[in-house]
Design an enzyme around this catalytic site. Sequence first.
Site, PDB file in Angstrom:
ATOM      1  N   CYS A   2       0.847  -1.196  -0.097  1.00 21.33           N
ATOM      2  CA  CYS A   2       0.001  -0.104  -0.087  1.00 21.33           C
ATOM      3  C   CYS A   2       0.800   1.165   0.043  1.00 21.33           C
ATOM      4  CB  CYS A   2      -0.730   0.099   1.296  1.00 21.33           C
ATOM      5  SG  CYS A   2      -1.767  -1.468   1.376  1.00 21.33           S
ATOM      6  N   ARG A  27       0.911   1.845  -5.774  1.00 19.09           N
ATOM      7  CA  ARG A  27       1.210   0.844  -4.939  1.00 19.09           C
ATOM      8  C   ARG A  27       0.017   0.027  -4.526  1.00 19.09           C
ATOM      9  NH1 ARG A  27       6.226   2.587  -2.468  1.00 19.09           N
ATOM     10  NH2 ARG A  27       5.912   1.094  -0.754  1.00 19.09           N
ATOM     11  N   TRP A  71      -3.893  -1.911  -1.576  1.00 20.95           N
ATOM     12  CA  TRP A  71      -3.789  -3.284  -2.288  1.00 20.95           C
ATOM     13  C   TRP A  71      -3.983  -4.255  -1.103  1.00 20.95           C
ATOM     14  CZ3 TRP A  71      -0.892  -7.721  -2.472  1.00 20.95           C
ATOM     15  CH2 TRP A  71      -1.190  -8.495  -3.605  1.00 20.95           C
ATOM     16  N   ASN A  95       1.755  -0.163   5.876  1.00 15.27           N
ATOM     17  CA  ASN A  95       2.181  -0.822   4.654  1.00 15.27           C
ATOM     18  C   ASN A  95       2.819  -2.040   4.893  1.00 15.27           C
ATOM     19  OD1 ASN A  95       3.066  -1.788   2.309  1.00 15.27           O
ATOM     20  ND2 ASN A  95       4.634  -0.180   2.264  1.00 15.27           N
ATOM     21  N   GLY A  96       2.413  -3.241   4.738  1.00 15.67           N
ATOM     22  CA  GLY A  96       3.100  -4.389   5.208  1.00 15.67           C
ATOM     23  C   GLY A  96       2.201  -5.521   5.685  1.00 15.67           C
ATOM     24  N   GLU A 468       6.429 -13.468 -21.689  1.00 15.42           N
ATOM     25  CA  GLU A 468       5.936 -11.856 -21.376  1.00 15.42           C
ATOM     26  C   GLU A 468       4.808 -11.602 -22.176  1.00 15.42           C
ATOM     27  OE1 GLU A 468       6.561  -9.305 -19.920  1.00 15.42           O
ATOM     28  OE2 GLU A 468       5.938  -7.618 -21.309  1.00 15.42           O
ATOM     29  N   LYS A 472       1.461 -10.565 -20.377  1.00 16.45           N
ATOM     30  CA  LYS A 472       0.802  -9.107 -20.619  1.00 16.45           C
ATOM     31  C   LYS A 472      -0.757  -9.536 -21.097  1.00 16.45           C
ATOM     32  CE  LYS A 472       2.859  -7.212 -19.679  1.00 16.45           C
ATOM     33  NZ  LYS A 472       4.009  -6.657 -18.978  1.00 16.45           N
ATOM     34  N   GLU A 475      -2.824 -10.382 -17.826  1.00 13.30           N
ATOM     35  CA  GLU A 475      -2.798  -9.499 -16.928  1.00 13.30           C
ATOM     36  C   GLU A 475      -4.053  -8.186 -17.241  1.00 13.30           C
ATOM     37  OE1 GLU A 475       0.954  -7.259 -16.917  1.00 13.30           O
ATOM     38  OE2 GLU A 475       0.738  -6.374 -15.066  1.00 13.30           O
ATOM     39  N   HIS A 491       6.127 -32.107 -24.990  1.00 18.67           N
ATOM     40  CA  HIS A 491       6.201 -32.836 -23.639  1.00 18.67           C
ATOM     41  C   HIS A 491       5.010 -32.351 -22.854  1.00 18.67           C
ATOM     42  CE1 HIS A 491      10.088 -33.687 -24.649  1.00 18.67           C
ATOM     43  NE2 HIS A 491      10.551 -32.740 -25.011  1.00 18.67           N
ATOM     44  N   LYS A 590       0.699  -1.479  -9.592  1.00 20.80           N
ATOM     45  CA  LYS A 590       1.983  -0.945 -10.321  1.00 20.80           C
ATOM     46  C   LYS A 590       3.133  -1.461  -9.630  1.00 20.80           C
ATOM     47  CE  LYS A 590       4.267   0.866 -13.689  1.00 20.80           C
ATOM     48  NZ  LYS A 590       4.445  -0.305 -15.037  1.00 20.80           N
TER      49      LYS A 590
HETATM   50  O1  M6R Z   1       8.810  -2.855 -10.689  1.00 22.97           O
HETATM   51  P1  M6R Z   1       9.066  -4.078 -11.231  1.00 22.97           P
HETATM   52  O2  M6R Z   1       9.593  -4.150 -12.493  1.00 22.97           O
HETATM   53  O3  M6R Z   1      10.104  -4.666 -10.016  1.00 22.97           O
HETATM   54  O4  M6R Z   1       7.895  -4.688 -11.090  1.00 22.97           O
HETATM   55  C1  M6R Z   1       7.957  -6.354 -11.223  1.00 22.97           C
HETATM   56  C2  M6R Z   1       6.725  -6.778 -11.549  1.00 22.97           C
HETATM   57  O5  M6R Z   1       5.728  -6.909 -10.401  1.00 22.97           O
HETATM   58  C3  M6R Z   1       5.802  -6.183 -12.759  1.00 22.97           C
HETATM   59  O6  M6R Z   1       6.943  -6.406 -13.957  1.00 22.97           O
HETATM   60  C4  M6R Z   1       4.593  -6.978 -13.069  1.00 22.97           C
HETATM   61  O7  M6R Z   1       4.849  -8.124 -13.430  1.00 22.97           O
HETATM   62  C5  M6R Z   1       3.816  -6.145 -14.113  1.00 22.97           C
HETATM   63  N1  M6R Z   1       2.709  -5.590 -13.748  1.00 22.97           N
HETATM   64  C6  M6R Z   1       3.747  -6.946 -15.800  1.00 22.97           C
HETATM   65  O8  M6R Z   1       3.326  -6.007 -16.559  1.00 22.97           O
END
Ligand code: M6R
Length: 595
Positions: A2, A27, A71, A95-96, A468, A472, A475, A491, A590
């Site tokens: 958070c 956050r 969050w 936060n924690g 990746e 994406k 997500e 496999h 984020k």
């Molecule tokens: O800020 P960071 O690059 O360390 O974040 C790592 C991941 O949390 C981040 O890449 C996450 O997987 C993204 N939302 C993917 O798009």
Amino acid sequence: MCGIIGYIGEKQAYPIIVNGLKKLEYRGYDSYGICVLNNNNVFLKRKVGRISEENSESEDKGFIGIGHSRWATTGSVCEKNAHPQEYNGFYVVHNGIIENYKDLKEELTGKGHQFNSDTDTEVIAHLISDEFNGNLEDAVRKALKRIVGSYGIAVVSPKDEGKIVIAKLSSPIIIGICADGHIIASDSSAVIDYTKQIITLDDNEMAVLRKDSYIISKEKKIETIDWENDSVSKGDYEHFMLKEIMEESKVIDSAIQGRLLEDDVKLGGLETSKERLKKANKIHLVGCGTGYYAAKTGEYLMEEIAGIDAEAQMGSEIRYRNVRLDSNQAAIFVSQSGETADNLASLKKMKEFGVLTLGVTNVIGSTQTKETEGGVYTRCGREVAVASTKAFIGQLTVLTMISIFLGRQRNLNSEKAKEIILELKNLSKKADSILGDCSKIEEIAKKYSQYKDFWFIGRKFNYPIALEGALKLKEISYVHAEGTPGGELKHGPLALIDENCPTIAICPQDSVYDKMLSNMEEVKARNGKIIAIANIGDEKVKEIADDVIYIPKTLECLFPILTTIPLHLFAYYLALSLNRDIDKPRNLAKSVTVE
Ligand code: M6R
């Protein structure tokens, strides 16, 4: 995970708290809350939703306040679980994670305490109330002794007004020294509009802030922040994500600018580590999510270009493993935010073993940049969308340059280095040509938008890119997607391939091209639909695939930078067809600041 903020001073606290929470929204954005004290009166607001939809109202509410952007970790997303959490006039933002909250809750309930939320944080307010004897900081100190877990907290109470008490263990918290008072926050982006003078709290430290003074358990250095909050807007784009994808070519240029020599690279942040890097016998590349996929690509790049033993590690796993670590190794932490808790915990472990720690980071001044011994900025500018796109391109570009750097310290010959460097200089134009013609990708994404499962395949350098692409897509579209090396299909995953599960095959003309063609044939033989990423003019791929997205040719080691771009666009347009909340997908944040 958070964001927390607090203000005490001569100005109205409320607008400062709202403004700060907007900066901290990355956050967490499922709910938020604000508490302002005014001569024993308490203004408390807690809401499910986003602080970005809140206006900062100028009406007088008071000069002391705390706020929180959540969050959810413990307790679902609802008003009663939003912070500040309160008990008996003690207000806490946190936060924690409090690991022993269940035991404490049971104990306190036995003593007659009634709980109003499902959060772990509420126990902190109860413990403070239990320990309170007229002095807030004493009560907080005693309460924290009973807690196991991680915290960055800020506490206020009308019972001991005129102060904010803050404390930290494994979750960041900084103090900003303003001309009119003090501001505290999870990170400096929330304070920089008010001051550039900050103090970073260390683990197990506590501070008491008053309007015109602060007390910390030990003397601390005041640092000056030497960067600005870059203000960003979506411009004419519907979403930040599309804007950021469209910046991917610019990011390549920005990352290489002033860093390429004729047959070598100049990376200022590695200068002091040069000798240790020369002797290093292994490179760990650590990241999470997209950062991990960049690290994985880095593993292939370093093995191939630098001829060094490299291994990608997930930040969330490496710290629990018994990987052999020593001072002849180096670890490169790959992170957009530089605040990812799993990475920071692994960084701590690496340091304990004497491993040289370096960062590939985007956010200037982030914890990762402070904790590592050196590193390279990706220079992507601010990335706002939760789905990381341009930062990934920046990471790949920087990791390629680090591979050249390490290679030139070893056996990479001048001619080969020159060839990669020359092509790096041309790469943004090739990226531009993909970005300039995305209508075909949009059309394909629309066509496939009703499918519920997708498979992504790639080999060698493009295997992490398959991962990746799948991340994406899931997500931001909430559609199931998985990535595997093309050679792994047979496999197991092939069992899932049929006409309802399309495969996205990354198939540029590189050293594994023929193998990828065979993998695509395997899919086709099982009635699987194929969308291929292939080089312009590739007739063989056209014959096998149902749809083809064309990209220009480049060197094998640079293909990942180009093959990623259509995958980012594909995910974006598919999510757009499904009308998803693209910039802030459900359940995510984020920056992931809890382990
Ligand atoms: O800020 P960071 O690059 O360390 O974040 C790592 C991941 O949390 C981040 O890449 C996450 O997987 C993204 N939302 C993917 O798009």
